[in-house]
Scaffold this active site. Structure first.
Site, PDB file in Angstrom:
ATOM      1  N   HIS A 169       0.856  -1.194   0.237  1.00  0.00           N
ATOM      2  CA  HIS A 169       0.003   0.095   0.075  1.00  0.00           C
ATOM      3  C   HIS A 169       1.002   1.180   0.038  1.00  0.00           C
ATOM      4  O   HIS A 169       1.670   1.545   0.969  1.00  0.00           O
ATOM      5  CB  HIS A 169      -0.871  -0.103   0.996  1.00  0.00           C
ATOM      6  CG  HIS A 169      -1.787   1.317   1.469  1.00  0.00           C
ATOM      7  ND1 HIS A 169      -3.019   1.185   0.890  1.00  0.00           N
ATOM      8  CD2 HIS A 169      -1.439   2.466   1.822  1.00  0.00           C
ATOM      9  CE1 HIS A 169      -3.665   2.274   1.292  1.00  0.00           C
ATOM     10  NE2 HIS A 169      -2.566   2.860   1.763  1.00  0.00           N
TER      11      HIS A 169
ATOM     12  N   HIS B 112      -0.778   3.101  11.577  1.00  0.00           N
ATOM     13  CA  HIS B 112       0.283   4.122  11.630  1.00  0.00           C
ATOM     14  C   HIS B 112       0.047   5.058  12.627  1.00  0.00           C
ATOM     15  O   HIS B 112      -0.906   5.438  12.974  1.00  0.00           O
ATOM     16  CB  HIS B 112       0.361   4.569  10.049  1.00  0.00           C
ATOM     17  CG  HIS B 112      -1.043   5.344   9.704  1.00  0.00           C
ATOM     18  ND1 HIS B 112      -2.109   4.630   9.192  1.00  0.00           N
ATOM     19  CD2 HIS B 112      -1.226   6.512   9.308  1.00  0.00           C
ATOM     20  CE1 HIS B 112      -2.923   5.400   8.904  1.00  0.00           C
ATOM     21  NE2 HIS B 112      -2.567   6.679   8.852  1.00  0.00           N
TER      22      HIS B 112
ATOM     23  N   GLU C  46      -3.732  14.924  10.474  1.00  0.00           N
ATOM     24  CA  GLU C  46      -4.382  14.441   9.422  1.00  0.00           C
ATOM     25  C   GLU C  46      -5.934  14.910   9.853  1.00  0.00           C
ATOM     26  O   GLU C  46      -6.421  14.217  10.518  1.00  0.00           O
ATOM     27  CB  GLU C  46      -4.521  12.988   9.200  1.00  0.00           C
ATOM     28  CG  GLU C  46      -3.104  12.330   8.819  1.00  0.00           C
ATOM     29  CD  GLU C  46      -3.018  10.863   8.706  1.00  0.00           C
ATOM     30  OE1 GLU C  46      -4.075  10.437   8.546  1.00  0.00           O
ATOM     31  OE2 GLU C  46      -1.857  10.170   9.054  1.00  0.00           O
TER      32      GLU C  46
ATOM     33  N   TYR D 100     -15.467   5.060   2.996  1.00  0.00           N
ATOM     34  CA  TYR D 100     -13.827   5.067   2.997  1.00  0.00           C
ATOM     35  C   TYR D 100     -13.464   3.803   3.454  1.00  0.00           C
ATOM     36  O   TYR D 100     -14.082   3.081   4.475  1.00  0.00           O
ATOM     37  CB  TYR D 100     -13.442   6.219   4.016  1.00  0.00           C
ATOM     38  CG  TYR D 100     -11.953   6.386   4.174  1.00  0.00           C
ATOM     39  CD1 TYR D 100     -11.085   6.453   2.893  1.00  0.00           C
ATOM     40  CD2 TYR D 100     -11.075   6.251   5.355  1.00  0.00           C
ATOM     41  CE1 TYR D 100      -9.712   6.790   2.909  1.00  0.00           C
ATOM     42  CE2 TYR D 100      -9.812   6.300   5.258  1.00  0.00           C
ATOM     43  CZ  TYR D 100      -9.048   6.545   4.109  1.00  0.00           C
ATOM     44  OH  TYR D 100      -7.744   6.779   4.161  1.00  0.00           O
TER      45      TYR D 100
ATOM     46  N   HIS E 210      -6.560  12.832  13.207  1.00  0.00           N
ATOM     47  CA  HIS E 210      -5.662  12.102  13.646  1.00  0.00           C
ATOM     48  C   HIS E 210      -4.455  12.899  13.669  1.00  0.00           C
ATOM     49  O   HIS E 210      -3.884  13.095  12.712  1.00  0.00           O
ATOM     50  CB  HIS E 210      -5.387  10.681  12.793  1.00  0.00           C
ATOM     51  CG  HIS E 210      -6.791   9.949  12.631  1.00  0.00           C
ATOM     52  ND1 HIS E 210      -7.185   9.615  11.396  1.00  0.00           N
ATOM     53  CD2 HIS E 210      -7.558   9.365  13.659  1.00  0.00           C
ATOM     54  CE1 HIS E 210      -8.469   9.070  11.467  1.00  0.00           C
ATOM     55  NE2 HIS E 210      -8.472   8.818  13.033  1.00  0.00           N
TER      56      HIS E 210
ATOM     57  N   HIS F 131      -3.735   5.195  14.263  1.00  0.00           N
ATOM     58  CA  HIS F 131      -5.101   4.822  13.737  1.00  0.00           C
ATOM     59  C   HIS F 131      -4.879   4.095  12.627  1.00  0.00           C
ATOM     60  O   HIS F 131      -3.700   3.737  12.205  1.00  0.00           O
ATOM     61  CB  HIS F 131      -5.701   6.231  13.153  1.00  0.00           C
ATOM     62  CG  HIS F 131      -4.599   6.968  12.278  1.00  0.00           C
ATOM     63  ND1 HIS F 131      -3.773   7.667  12.662  1.00  0.00           N
ATOM     64  CD2 HIS F 131      -4.940   7.340  10.837  1.00  0.00           C
ATOM     65  CE1 HIS F 131      -3.303   8.426  11.676  1.00  0.00           C
ATOM     66  NE2 HIS F 131      -4.065   8.240  10.539  1.00  0.00           N
TER      67      HIS F 131
END
Ligand SMILES: O=C(O)Cc1cc(O)ccc1O
Ligand SMILES: [Fe+2]
Length: 434
Positions: A289, A332, A338, A347, A362, A368
């Site tokens: 990813h 992460h 963010e 999402y 976040h 998160h």
């Protein structure tokens, strides 16, 4: 004004030239002794005069009256629109999420319906940004907004916006965005009634297209898909209230004429709209990813290379084809903060609790990632090519920690159970299996 009747000029940062009346633009010079058609010339700069040529932005306006005719200003009360970091604010150290912000019943236009959700930085230092929602149900009536503190990025989520600006008219529907330069007057009409969306108020360096590096000369948001208005002026002489944001406060003044009296303009500082459907998405065609920076539409740099004052990032419809890969975002903790919103659909990291018109936060180093349901599904899913369709999430990402406002924390939309979405992530360490 219908959407179809509008014309646009194409290109990000292009040198545009447009006149609503033939002959209104001076030729060969900017400030002739007498401008054509008895218009006044007025310069508006978006960068310092001496900014490097590649970043320099300014526009010449040819108008029926110059902006100086606005009278004296009085304070304007709008307690929900907040600016910058507060010196002693307490920022919760956990992930935060909000249910869709409800559009109130009381009559509210874009100015009065603006609610700051998070903010950081310092408007006087030209650093940082705020993320707001607008919750409105009527058009601005004989009223224009001038934001001297910031450029504004509008992300409509419900209802089309018709933005009448000094430089012309933009029609912007959900899925599209608008970028309104600092200091340019605009009015927001909401032809669809109750309307909601997100705003990034960028106090820092102007948004620009990100460098493409090894991607090459094409891709992501292509410059030609940004659309600027053509010159259009109002004949109306019924007067107009100017609401001005200046140094973190709102002010009002009454003008006899409409500020939308620019008959011609030329330059490279202009309101723009962009349809996110034109974003050319890059993704993994092998495994893993990638970092979401590949989805950057616009970036406002800070003085540290590669460390943005604000990145505007979208998560649009796209194919997932990566093999032997956990396809949603990994768990992460990032140094960057963010703020996310959802325009429509789901999402992939949060199929349920993150809803269109809501938001999440976040902050720096706040852990998160996918909720337990998304983790389980993605860990077991057959890795066929999969289209993530009918979805548009976005992120305002900043190097500066975001402070949620009292509206955000106590206004009723905060999801008190957000952390529960990860509670099902049990310790399943394989060596403990019997
Ligand atoms: O947290 C999020 O949902 C945004 C995000 C998406 C992604 O694909 C990788 C990192 C990241 O922060
Ligand atoms: Fe993230």
């Amino acid at each position: 004004m219908t959407q179809d009747s509008l014309r646009y000029q194409s290109g990000f940062g292009n040198e545009f030239a447009t006149e609503a009346v033939a002959g209104a633009l001076p030729q060969g010079r900017n400030s002739p002794q007498r401008a054509p058609l008895a218009l006044y010339a007025e310069l508006v700069s978006g960068t310092a005069f001496t900014a490097p040529r590649a970043e320099n932005r300014r526009t010449w306006l040819y108008r029926r009256q110059p902006s100086v005719v606005t009278g004296a200003y009085q304070p304007y009360e709008q307690a929900w629109w907040l600016t910058g970091a507060q010196p002693h604010a307490v920022i919760p150290p956990e992930p935060l999420r909000w249910a869709p912000f409800e559009i109130p019943q009381e009559p509210l236009d874009f100015v009065d319906g603006l609610r700051t959700v998070v903010a950081n930085g310092d408007v006087e230092a030209q650093v940082g940004m705020a993320a707001h929602v607008y919750l409105c149900n009527r058009s601005m009536d004989r009223r224009a907004l001038v934001n001297a503190d910031a450029e504004m990025l509008l992300v409509p989520q419900q209802g089309r916006l018709v933005l009448r600006t000094e430089l012309g008219v933009l029609s912007v529907r959900p899925g599209e965005i608008a970028l309104l330069p600092r200091g340019i007057a605009f009015r927001v009409d909401v032809p669809d009634g109750p309307s909601r969306g997100y705003v990034c108020e960028n106090y820092g360096a102007l948004f620009r297209l990100p460098e493409l590096g090894p991607i090459g000369s094409n891709g992501l948001a292509n410059p030609r898909d940004f659309q600027a208005p053509v010159a259009a002026y109002e004949d109306d002489a019924g007067g107009c209230e100017i609401v001005k944001k200046f140094g973190g406060r709102l002010w009002r003044a009454q003008m006899q004429q409409s500020p939308f009296n620019v008959v011609a303009w030329h330059g490279n500082l202009a309101p723009l709209k962009y349809d996110t459907a034109n974003f050319m998405v890059i993704g993994s065609i092998s495994f893993d990813h990638p970092d979401p920076s590949i989805f950057t539409v616009l970036t406002s740099p800070s003085d540290t290379p590669g460390t943005a004052n604000c990145d505007f990032v979208i998560f649009p419809p796209r194919w997932l084809v990566a093999e032997d890969t956990f396809r949603p975002p990994w768990y992460h903790r990032n140094v960057m903060s963010e703020f996310m919103g959802l325009v429509y659909g789901q999402y992939d990291a949060k199929p349920q609790g993150f809803r269109p018109g809501g938001a999440s936060l976040h902050n720096c180093m706040v852990p998160h990632g996918p909720d337990a349901e998304a983790f389980d599904r993605a860990s077991g899913a057959p890795l066929q090519p999969q289209k993530l369709d009918n979805t548009l999430a976005f992120m305002f990402e900043s190097r500066w920690r975001f402070q949620p406002t009292a509206f955000a924390l106590t206004g009723g939309a905060l999801d008190a159970d957000y952390a529960q979405c990860w509670s099902g992530l049990a310790d399943r360490f394989a060596s403990r299996k019997t």
